[in-house]
Scaffold this active site. Structure first.
Site, mmCIF file in Angstrom:
data_model
loop_
_atom_site.group_PDB
_atom_site.id
_atom_site.type_symbol
_atom_site.label_atom_id
_atom_site.label_comp_id
_atom_site.label_asym_id
_atom_site.label_seq_id
_atom_site.Cartn_x
_atom_site.Cartn_y
_atom_site.Cartn_z
ATOM 1 N N GLY A 1 -40.032 17.176 38.618
ATOM 2 C CA GLY A 1 -41.078 17.569 37.682
ATOM 3 C C GLY A 1 -42.396 16.845 37.853
ATOM 4 C CG HIS B 1 -49.912 17.180 65.381
ATOM 5 N ND1 HIS B 1 -49.968 16.104 66.256
ATOM 6 C CD2 HIS B 1 -50.635 16.825 64.279
ATOM 7 C CE1 HIS B 1 -50.704 15.150 65.698
ATOM 8 N NE2 HIS B 1 -51.125 15.556 64.506
ATOM 9 C CG ASP C 1 -34.364 23.504 45.493
ATOM 10 O OD1 ASP C 1 -33.604 24.452 45.720
ATOM 11 O OD2 ASP C 1 -35.584 23.636 45.349
ATOM 12 C CB SER C 2 -30.437 23.003 41.258
ATOM 13 O OG SER C 2 -31.686 22.720 40.640
ATOM 14 N N GLY C 3 -32.555 25.315 42.273
ATOM 15 C CA GLY C 3 -33.196 26.542 41.815
ATOM 16 C C GLY C 3 -34.024 26.320 40.559
ATOM 17 N N GLY C 4 -33.851 25.162 39.934
ATOM 18 C CA GLY C 4 -34.560 24.875 38.683
ATOM 19 C C GLY C 4 -36.068 25.025 38.823
ATOM 20 C CG PHE C 5 -39.958 23.373 41.329
ATOM 21 C CD1 PHE C 5 -40.745 22.619 40.471
ATOM 22 C CD2 PHE C 5 -40.573 24.061 42.362
ATOM 23 C CE1 PHE C 5 -42.118 22.549 40.643
ATOM 24 C CE2 PHE C 5 -41.948 24.000 42.544
ATOM 25 C CZ PHE C 5 -42.714 23.242 41.683
ATOM 26 C CG ASP D 1 -34.332 20.281 37.650
ATOM 27 O OD1 ASP D 1 -34.013 21.323 38.253
ATOM 28 O OD2 ASP D 1 -35.312 19.587 37.990
ATOM 29 C CD GLN E 1 -37.528 17.585 35.423
ATOM 30 O OE1 GLN E 1 -38.705 17.439 35.091
ATOM 31 N NE2 GLN E 1 -37.195 18.208 36.537
ATOM 32 C CB CYS F 1 -50.320 15.661 71.167
ATOM 33 S SG CYS F 1 -51.017 15.903 69.518
HETATM 34 ZN ZN ZN Z 1 -49.146 15.634 68.160
#
Ligand code: ZN
Length: 368
Positions: free
Chosen positions: A211, A330, A89-93, A142, A184, A304
């Site tokens: 967003g 799991h 991801d670009s870093g925007g968030f 963004d 956005q 499991c």
């Molecule tokens: Zn499992």
């Protein structure tokens, strides 16, 4: 990167993403490796589960280990010894969730959460760094805003995201890396529609819905998908950023989304919650104290196959890291099985039936 749609059932579809690091069947869920590591889960388990693509964060990697280290290693794949595909991801968030930041037309100044120094991130710098990371899919920088912000503020964020998307596209030169645009627009139908049309007009290898999954209601999320998805081109992959709950994945797939990522399965796993076909299971509950059965008799994950609920219960009560690892494994296995099952039911045109059955099982057995 090539993308082909292999089957359609209504608007839901299966496909194959051909990346430089392998072919990825869609719908696909990507585990999140924020700091170049899926928390508590060694790569070998991701391979065993069948994950071919993970997500990593430009923002975090730019701060630590930093550009010079990634350059020395020749990219993120080699740095973290991951042979599968990577989306960054670009870093925007991340930048926009910081309290101390200043946005200009050129980029964003923010205070490093590590040492307090002032750092500048621009669309050009984000794209350049993602090219150094060498991810298979890069994202445009963004501007994220509160989905309930003032409409004028949301409009400004959409326009700035479009200007920056153009700059990212102009900067991007790596032919073995795809670049995705991001839609956005908060929870405004009008602004989502505008953002989607203009982003498509710029032209990207794939499109993301950004967003959302930030506190809006289930109905609002679905309403935004109803507006955006019909605008996105059929022949490009579509990615819903940060969405990882089974219920919303089903709604998104039904409307034509192909890719997902979320910290949800590993985060709840670290807190003692196991995801199952019958809903969530709290391993810390006293009812599991001497239970000799696995989390799910039908699950063939490492956890499991080898460990009982009673043992996992003990590990969580003693706060042993192994418990967090085993539940994360799991849950990641469950998520992979879940999207694969979605893919199979799309192929035999029984997706809606599966969706109905899954939702009724989950509501009947919720919170065991
Ligand atoms: Zn499992």
């Amino acid at each position: 990167m090539k993308f082909e749609v292999t089957h359609k059932s209504g608007k839901a579809r299966t496909g194959i993403l051909h990346t430089p690091h392998g072919d990825i069947e869609t719908p696909v869920f990507m585990p999140v490796a924020t700091n170049a590591a899926v928390r508590f889960v060694p790569h070998i388990f991701l391979n065993e589960i069948g994950y071919g693509m993970i997500l990593s964060n430009t923002f975090h990697l730019l701060l630590k280990p930093g550009r010079d280290v990634i350059e020395k290693f020749g990219g993120l794949h080699s740095f973290m010894s991951w042979t599968g595909a990577i989306l960054t991801d670009s870093g925007g968030f991340q930048v926009f969730s910081l309290a101390q930041r200043k946005i200009t037309d050129e980029g964003v100044f923010f205070k490093s959460p590590i040492d307090g120094s002032t750092i500048f991130l621009s669309p050009e710098l984000s794209t350049e760094f993602q090219q150094i990371l060498g991810s298979d899919i890069a994202m445009v920088l963004d501007v994220c805003v509160d989905p309930y912000a003032d409409p004028d503020e949301i409009l400004r964020s959409v326009d700035r995201t479009l200007q920056w998307a153009l700059k990212c596209k102009e900067t991007h030169s790596r032919e073995d890396q795809a670049l995705f645009g991001i839609v956005q627009g908060g929870v405004s139908k009008k602004l989502r529609e505008y953002s989607a049309k203009e982003t498509v007009a710029i032209g990207f290898d794939g499109y993301a819905v950004g967003g959302l999954s930030v506190g809006e209601t289930f109905e609002e999320t679905v309403a935004m998908l109803d507006v955006v998805l019909p605008i996105l081109p059929e022949d490009r992959p579509r990615y819903f950023m940060g969405l990882g709950t089974p219920e919303l994945i089903l709604e998104a797939v039904e409307r034509g989304i192909d890719m997902f990522d979320c910290v949800y399965p590993t985060r709840v796993g670290r807190h003692g919650t196991a995801m199952t076909w019958k809903g969530k299971l709290n391993i810390k509950s006293a009812v599991h104290r001497s239970d000799t059965h696995p989390i799910d008799e039908d699950c063939d994950c490492y956890t499991c196959r080898n460990f009982s609920r009673g043992y996992l219960h003990h590990l969580f009560h003693k706060k042993e890291a192994l418990g967090m690892t085993l539940l994360s494994i799991h849950n990641l296995h469950f998520m992979n099985q879940f999207v694969r099952k979605i893919g199979r039911t799309i192929k035999n045109d029984s997706f809606l039936e599966f969706k109905r059955e899954f939702l009724s099982e989950v509501s009947a057995g919720a919170s065991i």
